[in-house]
Design an enzyme around this catalytic site. Structure first.
Site, PDB file in Angstrom:
ATOM      1  N   TRP A 118       9.582   0.123 -17.946  1.00  0.00           N
ATOM      2  CA  TRP A 118       8.908  -0.388 -16.744  1.00  0.00           C
ATOM      3  C   TRP A 118       8.673  -1.891 -16.804  1.00  0.00           C
ATOM      4  O   TRP A 118       8.276  -2.430 -17.839  1.00  0.00           O
ATOM      5  CB  TRP A 118       7.567   0.323 -16.595  1.00  0.00           C
ATOM      6  CG  TRP A 118       6.615  -0.303 -15.611  1.00  0.00           C
ATOM      7  CD1 TRP A 118       5.788  -1.366 -15.823  1.00  0.00           C
ATOM      8  CD2 TRP A 118       6.388   0.107 -14.261  1.00  0.00           C
ATOM      9  NE1 TRP A 118       5.055  -1.655 -14.686  1.00  0.00           N
ATOM     10  CE2 TRP A 118       5.403  -0.766 -13.718  1.00  0.00           C
ATOM     11  CE3 TRP A 118       6.904   1.127 -13.453  1.00  0.00           C
ATOM     12  CZ2 TRP A 118       4.930  -0.643 -12.409  1.00  0.00           C
ATOM     13  CZ3 TRP A 118       6.434   1.241 -12.151  1.00  0.00           C
ATOM     14  CH2 TRP A 118       5.463   0.378 -11.635  1.00  0.00           C
ATOM     15  N   MET A 119       8.850  -2.551 -15.658  1.00  0.00           N
ATOM     16  CA  MET A 119       8.523  -3.971 -15.493  1.00  0.00           C
ATOM     17  C   MET A 119       7.687  -4.143 -14.230  1.00  0.00           C
ATOM     18  O   MET A 119       7.989  -3.564 -13.190  1.00  0.00           O
ATOM     19  CB  MET A 119       9.809  -4.792 -15.364  1.00  0.00           C
ATOM     20  CG  MET A 119       9.607  -6.200 -14.792  1.00  0.00           C
ATOM     21  SD  MET A 119      11.149  -6.984 -14.237  1.00  0.00           S
ATOM     22  CE  MET A 119      11.818  -7.531 -15.802  1.00  0.00           C
ATOM     23  N   ASN A 120       6.626  -4.990 -14.309  1.00  0.00           N
ATOM     24  CA  ASN A 120       6.057  -5.529 -13.082  1.00  0.00           C
ATOM     25  C   ASN A 120       5.833  -7.027 -13.214  1.00  0.00           C
ATOM     26  O   ASN A 120       6.738  -7.728 -13.641  1.00  0.00           O
ATOM     27  CB  ASN A 120       4.846  -4.747 -12.564  1.00  0.00           C
ATOM     28  CG  ASN A 120       3.650  -4.658 -13.469  1.00  0.00           C
ATOM     29  OD1 ASN A 120       3.616  -3.890 -14.429  1.00  0.00           O
ATOM     30  ND2 ASN A 120       2.604  -5.412 -13.156  1.00  0.00           N
ATOM     31  N   ASP A 121       4.713  -7.567 -12.841  1.00  0.00           N
ATOM     32  CA  ASP A 121       4.507  -8.994 -12.586  1.00  0.00           C
ATOM     33  C   ASP A 121       5.201  -9.948 -13.555  1.00  0.00           C
ATOM     34  O   ASP A 121       5.147  -9.769 -14.772  1.00  0.00           O
ATOM     35  CB  ASP A 121       3.020  -9.327 -12.647  1.00  0.00           C
ATOM     36  CG  ASP A 121       2.181  -8.449 -11.756  1.00  0.00           C
ATOM     37  OD1 ASP A 121       2.743  -7.702 -10.947  1.00  0.00           O
ATOM     38  OD2 ASP A 121       0.947  -8.511 -11.870  1.00  0.00           O
ATOM     39  N   GLN A 136       5.065  -7.995 -17.287  1.00  0.00           N
ATOM     40  CA  GLN A 136       4.301  -6.790 -17.564  1.00  0.00           C
ATOM     41  C   GLN A 136       5.285  -5.669 -17.888  1.00  0.00           C
ATOM     42  O   GLN A 136       6.244  -5.437 -17.146  1.00  0.00           O
ATOM     43  CB  GLN A 136       3.430  -6.437 -16.365  1.00  0.00           C
ATOM     44  CG  GLN A 136       2.299  -7.425 -16.126  1.00  0.00           C
ATOM     45  CD  GLN A 136       1.221  -7.322 -17.182  1.00  0.00           C
ATOM     46  OE1 GLN A 136       0.306  -6.521 -17.070  1.00  0.00           O
ATOM     47  NE2 GLN A 136       1.325  -8.124 -18.231  1.00  0.00           N
ATOM     48  N   ARG A 168      -8.847 -11.421 -13.596  1.00  0.00           N
ATOM     49  CA  ARG A 168      -7.544 -11.326 -14.258  1.00  0.00           C
ATOM     50  C   ARG A 168      -6.538 -12.369 -13.757  1.00  0.00           C
ATOM     51  O   ARG A 168      -6.729 -13.023 -12.757  1.00  0.00           O
ATOM     52  CB  ARG A 168      -6.961  -9.929 -14.073  1.00  0.00           C
ATOM     53  CG  ARG A 168      -6.787  -9.456 -12.635  1.00  0.00           C
ATOM     54  CD  ARG A 168      -6.295  -8.003 -12.637  1.00  0.00           C
ATOM     55  NE  ARG A 168      -6.187  -7.429 -11.301  1.00  0.00           N
ATOM     56  CZ  ARG A 168      -7.179  -6.788 -10.690  1.00  0.00           C
ATOM     57  NH1 ARG A 168      -8.353  -6.638 -11.278  1.00  0.00           N
ATOM     58  NH2 ARG A 168      -7.010  -6.282  -9.473  1.00  0.00           N
ATOM     59  N   GLU A 174      -4.835 -11.180  -6.453  1.00  0.00           N
ATOM     60  CA  GLU A 174      -4.209 -11.090  -7.766  1.00  0.00           C
ATOM     61  C   GLU A 174      -3.214 -12.235  -7.974  1.00  0.00           C
ATOM     62  O   GLU A 174      -2.731 -12.861  -7.037  1.00  0.00           O
ATOM     63  CB  GLU A 174      -3.465  -9.756  -7.906  1.00  0.00           C
ATOM     64  CG  GLU A 174      -4.368  -8.534  -7.890  1.00  0.00           C
ATOM     65  CD  GLU A 174      -3.653  -7.302  -8.380  1.00  0.00           C
ATOM     66  OE1 GLU A 174      -4.126  -6.712  -9.356  1.00  0.00           O
ATOM     67  OE2 GLU A 174      -2.611  -6.929  -7.796  1.00  0.00           O
ATOM     68  N   TRP A 201       3.661  -2.363  -5.061  1.00  0.00           N
ATOM     69  CA  TRP A 201       2.923  -1.179  -5.530  1.00  0.00           C
ATOM     70  C   TRP A 201       3.011  -0.009  -4.556  1.00  0.00           C
ATOM     71  O   TRP A 201       2.903   1.150  -4.956  1.00  0.00           O
ATOM     72  CB  TRP A 201       1.462  -1.546  -5.777  1.00  0.00           C
ATOM     73  CG  TRP A 201       1.279  -2.473  -6.933  1.00  0.00           C
ATOM     74  CD1 TRP A 201       0.865  -3.774  -6.895  1.00  0.00           C
ATOM     75  CD2 TRP A 201       1.512  -2.174  -8.321  1.00  0.00           C
ATOM     76  NE1 TRP A 201       0.840  -4.313  -8.159  1.00  0.00           N
ATOM     77  CE2 TRP A 201       1.223  -3.350  -9.056  1.00  0.00           C
ATOM     78  CE3 TRP A 201       1.937  -1.039  -9.005  1.00  0.00           C
ATOM     79  CZ2 TRP A 201       1.340  -3.410 -10.442  1.00  0.00           C
ATOM     80  CZ3 TRP A 201       2.061  -1.112 -10.391  1.00  0.00           C
ATOM     81  CH2 TRP A 201       1.773  -2.269 -11.092  1.00  0.00           C
TER      82      TRP A 201
END
Length: 493
Positions: free
Chosen positions: A36-39, A55, A167, A223, A306
């Protein structure tokens, strides 16, 4: 010394990536090494290369305990995966190493600043995340967490600031050698705000001021903020959660926001004058920028959302990819975006048509593919003929296609992947206002196996989306309800 948890992730990703063939990935978009990859995180220049962290949950193609994946590139388009940089292996970050940024220190070390997450409880006894800001420094491959972590925590915040939603620090160094960072936060009203912190050395930090408060105008929690000066303006990028739709500028859900205004560095006063969405498509979130050696401000976002994470290939070996890197500018009070010029070095097999009359459905010889850069200019065929709709379909092989439709009377552009082969009821359409310039509409469509990015009128607006149609679907067709004249130039990539 590498912790057991980090070494385990490094060993796993090294072995797991062996099962992912080159054809299973995009050609020039960064994907997760595995899992998995996000930001995007830590987008920076270090030791002569661009570094991108992200991420990362290496063990599954779904979100899990966050690590930092790591890749480097010389041209922003061809990426080399390096070993995972961070793992949740300390008491203060054992529930995740969330998003952050990176800079180069005067002593030559690469400094990462990230959000550490620890599971805690509210005063009512309910589970919650306690989020703090932490540091790690290294040599571009291996990083050592700072012995005095966390460097910012709840006790450093003004009264009313959430310890739970705190964050995504973005670092930069000022001309006088001191450091600043902004962090997303939520005040007592439940809205979002961006906090500004300062440091003399990058290691000891203190609260300075609230740079800007949302006051419930654009969604809730803000965010992944980024802040920089560009073309004489202050520019804030952020990704608000829980947005309400507003005309065709903002859609509901997790969105993107750009604020452009004046910035006084002496007083750290930012006064927004214009606002806009950063991307008008389906899949774009949490962008981060870097300043290139030649002065270009370059942005990359997570090419996902998301709200659309169930839209994916069947049995994926990886999930999540980054957008094309984009050169930014401020013109006419707006943020403009163009693909980095390095992409032009990849172009080959030019096919060009001029003044093609489109009436009904038409295909053109040599115009097809799933890795391409295609420029279209569309204009009325004559003053007497009324065209109510122009459409280009791509990734096409019956019954599948993805379409981009323009309705001149409404200046409306619509992206639609409803027929791309998805079996999930997720967001498949997006729209924006795209005014013609002198009766012409310009579109630059870039495809890379699993995605489409549309740059409108030389980058005045952009629409981004993932598509997972079988790669054999490489047809392209054009349609006009009436008559239009079209120029098209296509390159393979």
């Amino acid at each position: 010394m590498t912790s057991h948890i980090l070494q385990k992730a490094r060993d796993y990703e090294k072995e797991s990536e062996k099962g992912i063939g080159k054809e299973q990935r995009p050609e020039f978009h960064l994907t997760a090494r595995t899992g998995w990859m996000n930001d995007p995180n830590g987008f920076s220049r270090y030791d002569g290369k661009y570094h991108m962290f992200y991420q990362y949950h290496p063990y599954d193609c779904n979100w899990g305990p966050m690590h930092w994946g790591h890749a480097v590139s010389e041209d922003l388009l061809h990426w080399e995966h390096l070993p995972a940089a961070l793992a949740p292996d300390e008491a203060y970050d054992k529930n995740g190493c969330f998003s952050g940024s990176a800079i180069t220190l005067p002593d030559g070390r690469h400094l990462l600043m990230y959000t550490g997450v620890l599971q805690g409880k509210t005063p009512e006894g309910k589970p919650c995340d306690i989020q703090t800001q932490c540091l790690a420094a290294g040599d571009g491959t291996d990083y050592v967490k700072y012995e005095k972590n966390p460097v910012l925590e709840g006790s450093d915040l003004p009264e009313g600031c959430s310890h739970v939603d705190f964050r995504d620090p973005k670092l930069w160094q000022k001309a006088d050698g001191s450091y600043c960072c902004i962090v997303g936060n939520r005040p007592a009203d439940g809205s979002g705000q961006i906090l500004l912190f300062s440091s003399p050395d990058g290691f000891s930090w203190k609260f300075k001021k609230v740079l800007i408060a949302n006051q419930n105008r654009f969604g809730k929690m803000w965010e992944c903020p980024d802040f920089f000066e560009l073309d004489g303006k202050g520019v804030l990028l952020t990704s608000p959660q829980d947005m309400l739709a507003e005309g065709m500028e903002y859609r509901s859900g997790n969105g993107t926001l750009c604020l452009i205004g004046t910035y006084d560095e002496e007083t750290d006063t930012f006064i927004p004058q214009q606002d806009q969405a950063i991307d008008y498509g389906i899949d774009f979130y949490a962008p981060q920028t870097v300043l290139a050696p030649d002065g270009r401000r370059i942005m990359i976002g997570w090419m996902q959302n998301w709200d659309t994470c169930s839209f994916r290939a069947e049995n994926p070996a990886w999930f999540g990819q980054m957008s094309l890197p984009r050169e930014l500018s401020v013109k006419e009070g707006r943020l403009w975006q163009k693909p980095v010029r390095e992409l032009e070095d990849m172009r080959r097999n030019r096919v060009e048509y001029r003044d093609v009359l489109i009436s009904g459905t038409q295909r053109l010889d040599g115009i097809q593919g799933r890795k391409l850069d295609m420029e279209l200019t569309v204009r009325p065929a004559d003053q007497e003929t009324d065209c109510t709709k122009f459409e280009v379909r791509f990734a096409q092989k019956e019954p599948y296609y993805t379409s981009l439709s323009f309705y001149p009377a409404q200046s409306l552009l619509e992206f639609d992947r409803s027929f791309s082969g998805t079996r999930r009821a997720v967001l498949n359409q997006s729209r924006c206002l795209a005014e013609t310039e002198g009766s012409e509409l310009k579109l630059r469509i870039i495809l890379d196996r699993f995605s489409a990015e549309v740059f409108i009128n030389d980058g005045k607006q952009v629409m981004t989306a993932t598509i997972y149609t079988d790669q054999e679907a490489d047809g392209i067709s054009f349609y006009a309800n009436g008559k239009i004249t079209m120029d098209v130039v296509k390159y393979d990539l």
